[in-house]
Enzyme design. Structure first.
Site, mmCIF file in Angstrom:
data_model
loop_
_atom_site.group_PDB
_atom_site.id
_atom_site.type_symbol
_atom_site.label_atom_id
_atom_site.label_comp_id
_atom_site.label_asym_id
_atom_site.label_seq_id
_atom_site.Cartn_x
_atom_site.Cartn_y
_atom_site.Cartn_z
ATOM 1 N N ASN A 1 10.544 -9.668 5.239
ATOM 2 C CA ASN A 1 10.172 -10.602 4.171
ATOM 3 C C ASN A 1 9.348 -11.781 4.686
ATOM 4 O OD1 ASN A 1 12.327 -11.848 5.479
ATOM 5 N ND2 ASN A 1 13.180 -12.749 3.607
ATOM 6 N N SER B 1 -10.050 1.270 2.539
ATOM 7 C CA SER B 1 -10.584 0.448 1.459
ATOM 8 C C SER B 1 -9.662 0.478 0.258
ATOM 9 C CB SER B 1 -11.972 0.937 1.041
ATOM 10 O OG SER B 1 -12.434 0.223 -0.091
ATOM 11 N N SER C 1 0.782 -1.233 0.000
ATOM 12 C CA SER C 1 0.000 0.000 0.000
ATOM 13 C C SER C 1 0.814 1.283 0.000
ATOM 14 C CB SER C 1 -0.958 0.007 1.191
ATOM 15 O OG SER C 1 -2.020 -0.887 0.954
#
Length: 378
Positions: A360, A193, A86
């Protein structure tokens, strides 16, 4: 204490619940020992490996811990490229704000103007939602990654292993959200969202005639010489140098560990498909906050925040989160999660002190502790 703003969904172990790392070592402190300890603690907690780079003024410092490959035990590299999830949203918002500055659109435009008929059904109405409400998550549009079927198909083991290379179009992702009712009326509340940013990417393409990824390259990646940053589209691999990415692909943080490095990131689209490295992320957020990417009016809009419910001392702007740390320092940035990858990039408001790092593995590790250590000397 986190606002995990990941592209993934709460069905997968950890970070798949939306969040942003907050905290990190006091600016001006000479030692990074606290940050080193926080990174090592993340590995002790189960994260396979960590790569981190911080910049304070002209000084740049990097550290790694753990491994980049569980089979070969190869270490992580400070130059590792990784999926940033994101964090992609800040790039997308920057491009939309540049388009506003050029007079090519307005953040007060309704979604329906640019994407007629796309946001429609089960109470969704694009004629009532502005572009600004997409960017600050006050649109009320349902988050497509919270759809149970989508989650089982793309985030849990059986579904992921069968569908990891599927290509999904932005229109298909939005259509998933439209099968649900809105979370609330436009502007009435706040809820993270991913659908908002899939739509934002679609608006960029409609306004420019070019894919959102091409606009990011033209407007941000190339001008800032971000050589480790890319918008992969449907490419399933991560460019070298890079490490493997690992997930439990489960609702718990226990059980087998799976290598999830290869996947088709079109399931994230403009909500979270990008790849970068820590040095590039520091350069990007520094340039952004210093006003090198946006005029003052648009940067002010980006930094105008709304309350993030349930998270103290935090506000969400337009693809940018403001967080006040325990020592009073404010950091601006975003975090991101996608299969096997948790990333955080934060910078002080003056752009002087920046931090970017990646785990990771997606089922453990305290990103907040790392940020707190770097900026507050924890």
């Amino acid at each position: 204490m986190t606002v995990r703003t990941t592209v993934v969904v709460a069905t997968t172990a950890v970070a798949l619940t939306a969040g942003f790392a907050a905290p990190a070592m006091a600016a001006g402190t000479d030692t990074h020992e606290g940050t080193r300890q926080a990174v090592r603690a993340a590995v002790k907690d189960g994260v396979p490996g960590v790569t981190l780079t911080a910049k304070d003024g002209r000084r740049t410092w990097s550290t790694t811990a753990g491994v980049g490959n569980l089979k070969t035990h190869a270490p992580r590299s400070a130059d590792d490229r990784y999926r940033v999830g994101s964090i992609t949203k800040t790039f997308v918002s920057t491009v939309l704000l540049q388009l506003e500055a050029q007079g090519r659109l307005s953040l007060d435009d309704k979604v329906e103007k640019w994407l007629p008929g796309v946001v429609h059904g089960n109470g969704h109405d694009g004629s009532r939602i502005t572009l600004r409400q997409l960017l600050n998550h006050t649109s009320g549009i349902f988050n497509y990654t919270a759809d149970e079927t989508f989650g089982r198909t793309y985030f849990l083991k059986d579904g992921f292993l069968r569908h990891r290379y599927d290509t999904k179009t932005p229109e298909q992702l939005v259509a998933v959200a439209m099968t649900h009712k809105p979370d609330f009326a436009p502007g009435a509340s706040w809820n993270y969202s991913n659908t908002n940013y899939v739509l934002a990417g679609m608006v960029i393409e409609k306004a420019t005639g070019r894919p959102y990824g091409e606009e990011i390259r033209r407007r941000v990646i190339d001008p800032l010489h971000l050589t480790g940053t890319s918008v992969p589209g449907t490419r399933v691999t991560v460019p070298q140098p890079s490490s493997r990415a690992y997930s439990k692909l489960a609702r718990t943080a226990t059980g087998p560990t799976y290598d999830v490095t290869k996947l088709n990131p079109s399931i994230a689209s403009s909500a979270g498909e990008m790849i970068s490295d820590s040095a590039d992320l520091n350069r990007f957020y520094t340039a952004l906050l210093k006003g090198r990417l946006l005029p003052p009016k648009q940067l002010k809009e980006m930094k105008t925040t709304v309350t993030v419910e349930g998270i103290p001392n935090a506000g969400y702007g337009l693809g940018l989160l403001d967080r006040e740390l325990s020592c009073g320092v404010h950091v601006w940035g975003h975090d991101g999660g996608i299969h096997g990858s948790n990333s955080v990039a934060v910078t002080t408001a003056d752009g002087r002190h920046s931090l970017a790092f990646n785990f990771n593995g997606d089922w453990s590790g305290d990103t907040d502790a790392v940020v707190e250590a770097e900026f507050c000397g924890g």
